[in-house]
Write an enzyme that holds these catalytic residues in place. Sequence first.
Site, PDB file in Angstrom:
ATOM      1  N   ASP A 262       1.658  -6.499  -4.784  1.00 10.48           N
ATOM      2  CA  ASP A 262       1.167  -6.152  -3.006  1.00 10.48           C
ATOM      3  C   ASP A 262       1.162  -7.587  -2.993  1.00 10.48           C
ATOM      4  O   ASP A 262       1.374  -8.514  -2.911  1.00 10.48           O
ATOM      5  CB  ASP A 262      -0.803  -6.811  -3.716  1.00 10.48           C
ATOM      6  N   SER A 263       1.659  -7.692  -1.248  1.00  9.80           N
ATOM      7  CA  SER A 263       2.472  -8.330  -0.635  1.00  9.80           C
ATOM      8  C   SER A 263       1.496  -9.902  -0.560  1.00  9.80           C
ATOM      9  O   SER A 263       2.428 -10.858   0.605  1.00  9.80           O
ATOM     10  CB  SER A 263       2.851  -8.001   1.098  1.00  9.80           C
TER      11      SER A 263
ATOM     12  N   GLN B 239      -2.926 -21.705  19.083  1.00 11.63           N
ATOM     13  CA  GLN B 239      -3.707 -21.051  18.116  1.00 11.63           C
ATOM     14  C   GLN B 239      -4.428 -19.980  18.757  1.00 11.63           C
ATOM     15  O   GLN B 239      -4.082 -18.614  17.901  1.00 11.63           O
ATOM     16  CB  GLN B 239      -5.106 -21.102  18.057  1.00 11.63           C
ATOM     17  N   CYS B 240      -3.383 -19.545  20.605  1.00  9.11           N
ATOM     18  CA  CYS B 240      -3.472 -18.422  21.236  1.00  9.11           C
ATOM     19  C   CYS B 240      -2.703 -17.158  20.734  1.00  9.11           C
ATOM     20  O   CYS B 240      -2.144 -17.835  20.639  1.00  9.11           O
ATOM     21  CB  CYS B 240      -3.830 -18.535  22.665  1.00  9.11           C
TER      22      CYS B 240
ATOM     23  N   THR C 143       1.206  -1.436   0.275  1.00  9.12           N
ATOM     24  CA  THR C 143      -0.157   0.333  -0.106  1.00  9.12           C
ATOM     25  C   THR C 143       0.885   1.304   0.021  1.00  9.12           C
ATOM     26  O   THR C 143       0.504   2.340  -0.505  1.00  9.12           O
ATOM     27  CB  THR C 143      -0.886  -0.267   1.454  1.00  9.12           C
TER      28      THR C 143
ATOM     29  N   ASP D 177       0.366  -6.774   4.590  1.00 10.80           N
ATOM     30  CA  ASP D 177      -0.257  -7.997   4.374  1.00 10.80           C
ATOM     31  C   ASP D 177       0.481  -9.414   5.038  1.00 10.80           C
ATOM     32  O   ASP D 177      -0.046 -10.174   5.911  1.00 10.80           O
ATOM     33  CB  ASP D 177      -1.208  -8.338   3.518  1.00 10.80           C
TER      34      ASP D 177
HETATM   35  N1  ASP Z   1      -2.618  -5.395  -0.062  1.00 12.79           N
HETATM   36  C1  ASP Z   1      -1.775  -4.507   1.080  1.00 12.79           C
HETATM   37  C2  ASP Z   1      -0.055  -5.617   1.286  1.00 12.79           C
HETATM   38  O1  ASP Z   1       0.127  -6.429   1.882  1.00 12.79           O
HETATM   39  C3  ASP Z   1      -2.088  -4.139   2.300  1.00 12.79           C
HETATM   40  C4  ASP Z   1      -0.726  -3.446   2.424  1.00 12.79           C
HETATM   41  O2  ASP Z   1      -0.042  -2.865   1.959  1.00 12.79           O
HETATM   42  O3  ASP Z   1      -0.278  -2.867   3.955  1.00 12.79           O
HETATM   43  O4  ASP Z   1       0.576  -5.232   0.103  1.00 12.79           O
END
Ligand code: ASP
Length: 343
Positions: free
Chosen positions: A59-60, A279-280, A15, A92
């Site tokens: 995008d990650s 999972q916690c 982002t 992400d």
């Molecule tokens: N979808 C974006 C990514 O992980 C979200 C971000 O950058 O915060 O590339």
Amino acid sequence: MNQQPKILLIYTGGTIGMRRDYTSGTLRPFDFQNVLDEIPELRLLHCDIEHVTIKTPIDSSNMHPSIWSELAGLIEMNYKIYDGFVILHGSDTMSYTASALSFMLQNLEKAVVLTGSQLPIGDLRTDAKENLITAIQIAALTNHGKPVVQEVCLYFEYKLYRGNRTTKISAEQFEAFNSPNYPPMIISGVHLEVQHGLLFRSNQNMPFKTYLSMECQVGILKLFPGITKDFVEAILLKSNLKGVIIESFGSGNMTTDSWFLELLEVTVKRGIPVVNVTQCSGGEVTMGVYDTSVALSRIGIISGKDITTEAALTKLMFLLANDPGNYNHLKARFEESLSGEIA
Ligand code: ASP
């Protein structure tokens, strides 16, 4: 007069560097030079900043171990030239990348700081500027001529965390990450408050070493009440499975149904590492506290202790690819700290 620290910014997408496509309304990765032009403040930092972009900014959510290798390779190639590294990354999967790199880059004596943002850098209310500027300042911090931070870490919303201790907790808040089992190492207020005792120091007698391979034939099995035998079989009996993380309940408890325990036993006997993580979001696995985890120790299930799922998965990928040995060897290596990821 000492030279200014040299910092390499590595742009991967996310982002932070995205622009809104006004036809479709979606966010897309954008040319990094234009991203830098959005932050003239960078010129005021007492650092020489250079930048490089990975082959294809993403995008990650499209992150892949091959890109971790690309990043590790970039750092290896530039290790002697720069005093510190900042990786701009989507939030992400940032915790996965930070964890993976903490294993792939061994005996670091320089900072590798991952950061990103929840809003694009061009947005009026963006969190990108503070995150990027402070991440660079942290990567450039020195004490008696040596980098203060000498590990892979993650900076977000005024806190520097050990990268392999983090997890993404919010898709909405600026405070998008948490480190449930390890406190922040630096808090950014009016001053950068460094908790020196929390910083990782590798074995200083060993030279910096990069590992580029990761084993991808691994998986995560999250338990839930009512999980069926055929579902568990589909994962554990998969012919090319090399290792599996099981997300258990509470302090490492799993169902005691005999079909389940038998499947675990068969998997361990095939020499496939089975790691128990909870999972916690906080706390740790201690097998043997409840009846529901006694059999697990007997079978030889590996304890993930207080590790995050992100660090467990990438540690397994790393050990399987780079530290061959039998089940017990892998168990012993997994249960010890390689990069401060486990207590
Ligand atoms: N979808 C974006 C990514 O992980 C979200 C971000 O950058 O915060 O590339």
